[in-house]
Design an enzyme around this catalytic site. Structure first.
Site, PDB file in Angstrom:
ATOM      1  N   LYS A  87       0.858  -1.191   0.000  1.00 30.94           N
ATOM      2  CA  LYS A  87       0.000   0.000   0.000  1.00 30.94           C
ATOM      3  C   LYS A  87       0.891   1.237   0.000  1.00 30.94           C
ATOM      4  CE  LYS A  87      -4.331   1.226   2.342  1.00 30.94           C
ATOM      5  NZ  LYS A  87      -5.071   1.062   3.591  1.00 30.94           N
TER       6      LYS A  87
HETATM    7  O1  G3P Z   1      -7.693   2.141   5.358  1.00 30.18           O
HETATM    8  C1  G3P Z   1      -8.039   3.384   4.863  1.00 30.18           C
HETATM    9  C2  G3P Z   1      -9.433   3.863   5.152  1.00 30.18           C
HETATM   10  O2  G3P Z   1     -10.344   2.836   4.970  1.00 30.18           O
HETATM   11  C3  G3P Z   1      -9.590   4.624   6.434  1.00 30.18           C
HETATM   12  O3  G3P Z   1     -10.906   4.721   6.875  1.00 30.18           O
HETATM   13  O4  G3P Z   1     -12.638   5.349   8.529  1.00 30.18           O
HETATM   14  O5  G3P Z   1     -10.234   5.974   8.963  1.00 30.18           O
HETATM   15  O6  G3P Z   1     -11.540   7.130   7.207  1.00 30.18           O
HETATM   16  P1  G3P Z   1     -11.355   5.856   7.949  1.00 30.18           P
END
Ligand code: G3P
Length: 218
Positions: A87
């Site tokens: 990633k």
């Molecule tokens: O892994 C990246 C993404 O899914 C993060 O999600 O909920 O922290 O905005 P969030």
């Protein structure tokens, strides 16, 4: 649409896997920190433990922000298991690193994508997945699902192989809308996935079936 779970929590990953609906896992440095995983050795071991549970792709994020560092880290991560997807953040050196990995057959997930232009660059660099963060766009009053729709159109126009991985999914309607638009993958918390199970008529109907069974079998 593939279902990935966005967590580094082994119990949640196992629960989703045991439901038989899990296609992969995404993690990020914040999610690893949340589980108290730190230090290179522990981080690598934790990724291996995740790979041992799931059958699909497991995204492991690099911490470096320069090309050489990303390549070094990504190659180390890719050695853990064939399921590992490196990633890489959507920055200039990240795009360069995605091209480097793509040319060597190492799968990549371009993360922190918030615009169609960024998604176009990720596809041109040969990313396996692009991760637009729909929840974080919604958080700033911008249409996260609209971005998924635009990227779908662009990728279909030119037949890009990059899979659209809708990330930062927060709730069941995000999942349903992503499936309607045609995202290839969604990643979110287990709670958003299990919320799809819920319908009051299912609960009421089941209660009635069991009650009728009990009455006629007592
Ligand atoms: O892994 C990246 C993404 O899914 C993060 O999600 O909920 O922290 O905005 P969030």
């Amino acid at each position: 649409m593939k279902f990935f779970i966005d967590t580094a929590n082994l119990a949640e990953i196992k629960e989703a896997h045991d439901m038989g609906i899990l296609d992969g896992v995404t993690t990020n440095p914040s999610l690893m920190a949340k589980e108290g995983i730190s230090g290179t050795d522990n981080i690598l071991k934790h990724y291996k433990a995740i790979c041992d549970i799931v059958e699909g792709d497991v995204s492991a994020e690099v911490i470096s922000t320069d090309f050489a560092g990303m390549v070094r880290e990504g190659e180390l991560l890719a050695e853990i298991d064939p399921k590992i997807v490196v990633k890489v953040p959507m920055i200039k050196d990240g795009v360069k690193a995605i091209r480097y990995f793509s040319d060597r057959g190492i799968k990549t997930n371009c993360t922190l994508v918030f615009s169609a232009g960024q998604a176009l660059l990720a596809a041109k660099a040969g990313a396996s997945y692009v991760s637009p963060f729909i929840g974080r766009l919604d958080d700033i009053s911008t249409d996260g699902l609209g971005l998924i729709e635009t990227i779908r159109t662009i990728y279909d126009n030119y037949g890009y192989d990059t899979e659209i991985l809708a990330a930062s999914v927060r709730h069941p309607m995000h999942i349903i809308e992503c499936a309607t638009i045609g995202a290839d993958v969604m990643t979110g918390p287990l709670s958003a996935i299990t919320a799809l199970l819920k319908h009051p008529l299912t609960d009421l109907g089941l209660e009635k079936f069991l009650e009728d069974y009990r009455k006629s079998n007592s």
